[in-house]
Design a protein around this motif. Structure first.
Motif, PDB file in Angstrom:
ATOM      1  N   TYR A  35       0.841  -1.186   0.000  1.00  0.00           N
ATOM      2  CA  TYR A  35       0.000   0.000   0.000  1.00  0.00           C
ATOM      3  C   TYR A  35       0.879   1.240   0.000  1.00  0.00           C
ATOM      4  O   TYR A  35       1.968   1.247   0.575  1.00  0.00           O
ATOM      5  CB  TYR A  35      -0.893   0.042   1.239  1.00  0.00           C
ATOM      6  N   GLN A  37       0.685   5.201   1.262  1.00  0.00           N
ATOM      7  CA  GLN A  37      -0.087   6.126   2.085  1.00  0.00           C
ATOM      8  C   GLN A  37       0.556   7.503   2.032  1.00  0.00           C
ATOM      9  O   GLN A  37       1.620   7.726   2.630  1.00  0.00           O
ATOM     10  CB  GLN A  37      -0.208   5.645   3.524  1.00  0.00           C
ATOM     11  N   GLY A  42      -5.733   7.968   3.409  1.00  0.00           N
ATOM     12  CA  GLY A  42      -5.799   6.540   3.659  1.00  0.00           C
ATOM     13  C   GLY A  42      -4.863   5.784   2.739  1.00  0.00           C
ATOM     14  O   GLY A  42      -4.482   6.277   1.682  1.00  0.00           O
ATOM     15  N   PRO A  43      -4.466   4.589   3.136  1.00  0.00           N
ATOM     16  CA  PRO A  43      -3.603   3.782   2.274  1.00  0.00           C
ATOM     17  C   PRO A  43      -4.288   3.455   0.950  1.00  0.00           C
ATOM     18  O   PRO A  43      -5.504   3.264   0.906  1.00  0.00           O
ATOM     19  CB  PRO A  43      -3.388   2.504   3.095  1.00  0.00           C
ATOM     20  N   PHE A  45      -4.196   0.724  -2.246  1.00  0.00           N
ATOM     21  CA  PHE A  45      -3.745  -0.605  -2.617  1.00  0.00           C
ATOM     22  C   PHE A  45      -2.903  -0.544  -3.886  1.00  0.00           C
ATOM     23  O   PHE A  45      -3.336  -0.009  -4.905  1.00  0.00           O
ATOM     24  CB  PHE A  45      -4.979  -1.497  -2.825  1.00  0.00           C
ATOM     25  N   LEU A  88       4.436   7.028   2.632  1.00  0.00           N
ATOM     26  CA  LEU A  88       4.747   5.878   3.484  1.00  0.00           C
ATOM     27  C   LEU A  88       4.287   4.630   2.733  1.00  0.00           C
ATOM     28  O   LEU A  88       3.125   4.543   2.319  1.00  0.00           O
ATOM     29  CB  LEU A  88       4.006   5.999   4.814  1.00  0.00           C
ATOM     30  N   LEU A  90       3.499   0.770   2.898  1.00  0.00           N
ATOM     31  CA  LEU A  90       3.156  -0.239   3.884  1.00  0.00           C
ATOM     32  C   LEU A  90       3.040  -1.608   3.242  1.00  0.00           C
ATOM     33  O   LEU A  90       2.468  -1.756   2.161  1.00  0.00           O
ATOM     34  CB  LEU A  90       1.827   0.113   4.553  1.00  0.00           C
ATOM     35  N   PRO A 102      -7.242 -11.227  10.572  1.00  0.00           N
ATOM     36  CA  PRO A 102      -6.862  -9.875  10.138  1.00  0.00           C
ATOM     37  C   PRO A 102      -5.577  -9.872   9.326  1.00  0.00           C
ATOM     38  O   PRO A 102      -4.753 -10.781   9.415  1.00  0.00           O
ATOM     39  CB  PRO A 102      -6.676  -9.126  11.453  1.00  0.00           C
ATOM     40  N   GLN A 103      -5.437  -8.833   8.561  1.00  0.00           N
ATOM     41  CA  GLN A 103      -4.211  -8.555   7.843  1.00  0.00           C
ATOM     42  C   GLN A 103      -3.273  -7.815   8.791  1.00  0.00           C
ATOM     43  O   GLN A 103      -3.701  -6.932   9.531  1.00  0.00           O
ATOM     44  CB  GLN A 103      -4.571  -7.658   6.657  1.00  0.00           C
ATOM     45  N   PHE A 105       0.045  -5.417   9.396  1.00  0.00           N
ATOM     46  CA  PHE A 105       0.845  -4.418   8.707  1.00  0.00           C
ATOM     47  C   PHE A 105       2.220  -4.270   9.351  1.00  0.00           C
ATOM     48  O   PHE A 105       2.377  -4.383  10.579  1.00  0.00           O
ATOM     49  CB  PHE A 105       0.145  -3.056   8.750  1.00  0.00           C
ATOM     50  N   GLY A 106       3.203  -3.971   8.501  1.00  0.00           N
ATOM     51  CA  GLY A 106       4.516  -3.591   8.991  1.00  0.00           C
ATOM     52  C   GLY A 106       4.537  -2.118   9.348  1.00  0.00           C
ATOM     53  O   GLY A 106       3.541  -1.399   9.168  1.00  0.00           O
ATOM     54  N   ASP A 107       5.677  -1.659   9.860  1.00  0.00           N
ATOM     55  CA  ASP A 107       5.801  -0.255  10.275  1.00  0.00           C
ATOM     56  C   ASP A 107       5.996   0.690   9.099  1.00  0.00           C
ATOM     57  O   ASP A 107       5.927   1.904   9.263  1.00  0.00           O
ATOM     58  CB  ASP A 107       6.964  -0.105  11.246  1.00  0.00           C
TER      59      ASP A 107
ATOM     60  N   PHE B  88      -9.676   4.017  10.219  1.00  0.00           N
ATOM     61  CA  PHE B  88      -9.965   3.778   8.812  1.00  0.00           C
ATOM     62  C   PHE B  88     -10.908   2.595   8.667  1.00  0.00           C
ATOM     63  O   PHE B  88     -10.728   1.558   9.327  1.00  0.00           O
ATOM     64  CB  PHE B  88      -8.686   3.438   8.044  1.00  0.00           C
ATOM     65  N   TYR B  99      -8.574  -9.814   1.136  1.00  0.00           N
ATOM     66  CA  TYR B  99      -7.450  -8.901   0.956  1.00  0.00           C
ATOM     67  C   TYR B  99      -6.916  -8.889  -0.474  1.00  0.00           C
ATOM     68  O   TYR B  99      -5.829  -8.400  -0.724  1.00  0.00           O
ATOM     69  CB  TYR B  99      -6.311  -9.215   1.952  1.00  0.00           C
ATOM     70  N   GLY B 105     -11.019   3.973   3.238  1.00  0.00           N
ATOM     71  CA  GLY B 105     -11.637   5.276   3.345  1.00  0.00           C
ATOM     72  C   GLY B 105     -10.598   6.335   3.705  1.00  0.00           C
ATOM     73  O   GLY B 105      -9.438   6.006   3.954  1.00  0.00           O
TER      74      GLY B 105
END
Lengths: 114, 114
Positions: A35, A37, A42-43, A45, A88, A90, A102-103, A105-107, B88, B99, B105
């Motif tokens: 992603y 951002q 918002g991020p 895809f 950023l 992600l 859930p998915q 996320f990395g930092d 979000f 995914y 959003g």
């Protein structure tokens, strides 16, 4: 249990250069999504990789490309960098066969284009 | 083109009060996710909603999904300062599995004040 790790954390490039960002998924995960951002948004895809293939792609130009390795880690490559690529980036991992999980996320990697 | 909207975009609320964040989307999907992001940090998964009528609760947060109305809500009960963050919602429009293609959003920036 290692989570999603991304490298580098910060990167400064100039217009026209090329960059490679790296991601290691959470242990046990086999799917990686990338992603972008931008600040205050918002991020967005970029694409998803599974079994070393790009499965889905967002609305990003061909300058954005990726790869997934047999160990499930992934790279995001961006060519001919533009000022607008500053963001950023992600990486998120998931397990393809368990849709209710859930998915993770990395930092992220913060990319600045000068 | 898929649109994911959140309302409000900015929310300042007093500790102890209740409030609801709304997420509307413009295409068919029965998978929706809520994430939290603290300033300068990555995203943390809050809820995975996978069917019409799904309701999930964690602490002071409760999320619901109405796929017919294309609406999800995130309800905050008796807000505390620690809930200050950007929230979000994200709609999954992938066609094979979770995914595949997640559209976020714009985010709701929540500030809880004493």
């Amino acid at each position: 249990d290692a989570g999603v790790t991304q490298s580098p954390t910060h990167l400064i490039k100039t217009r026209g250069q090329q960059v490679t960002l790296r991601c290691s998924p959470k242990s046990g995960h086999d799917t990686v999504s990338w992603y972008q951002q931008a600040l205050g948004q918002g991020p967005q895809f970029i694409f998803q990789y599974y079994e070393e293939e790009e499965r889905q792609r967002g609305n990003f130009p061909d300058r954005f490309s990726g790869h997934q390795f047999p160990n499930y880690s992934s790279e995001l490559n961006v060519n001919a960098l533009l000022l607008g690529d500053s963001a950023l980036y992600l990486c998120a991992s998931s397990l393809m066969t368990y849709s209710n999980q859930p998915q993770h996320f990395g930092d992220g990697t913060r990319l600045s284009i000068l | 083109e898929l649109k994911v909207e959140q309302n409000p975009l900015f929310l300042s609320m007093q500790e102890g009060k209740n409030y609801t964040i709304y997420c509307n989307y413009s295409t068919t999907s029965d998978r929706l996710y809520w994430y939290r992001q603290d300033p300068g940090k990555s995203l943390e998964s809050l809820f995975v909603l996978l069917s019409n009528g799904a309701v999930k609760q964690e602490g002071r947060l409760m999320a619901s999904l109405d796929t017919k109305a294309r609406l999800s809500t995130l309800h905050i009960t008796a807000a505390v300062h620690d809930l200050s963050a950007t929230y979000f919602c994200a709609v999954d429009i992938g066609w094979e599995t979770s995914y595949d293609k997640v559209i976020f959003g714009p985010g709701t920036s929540l500030s809880v004040i004493p």
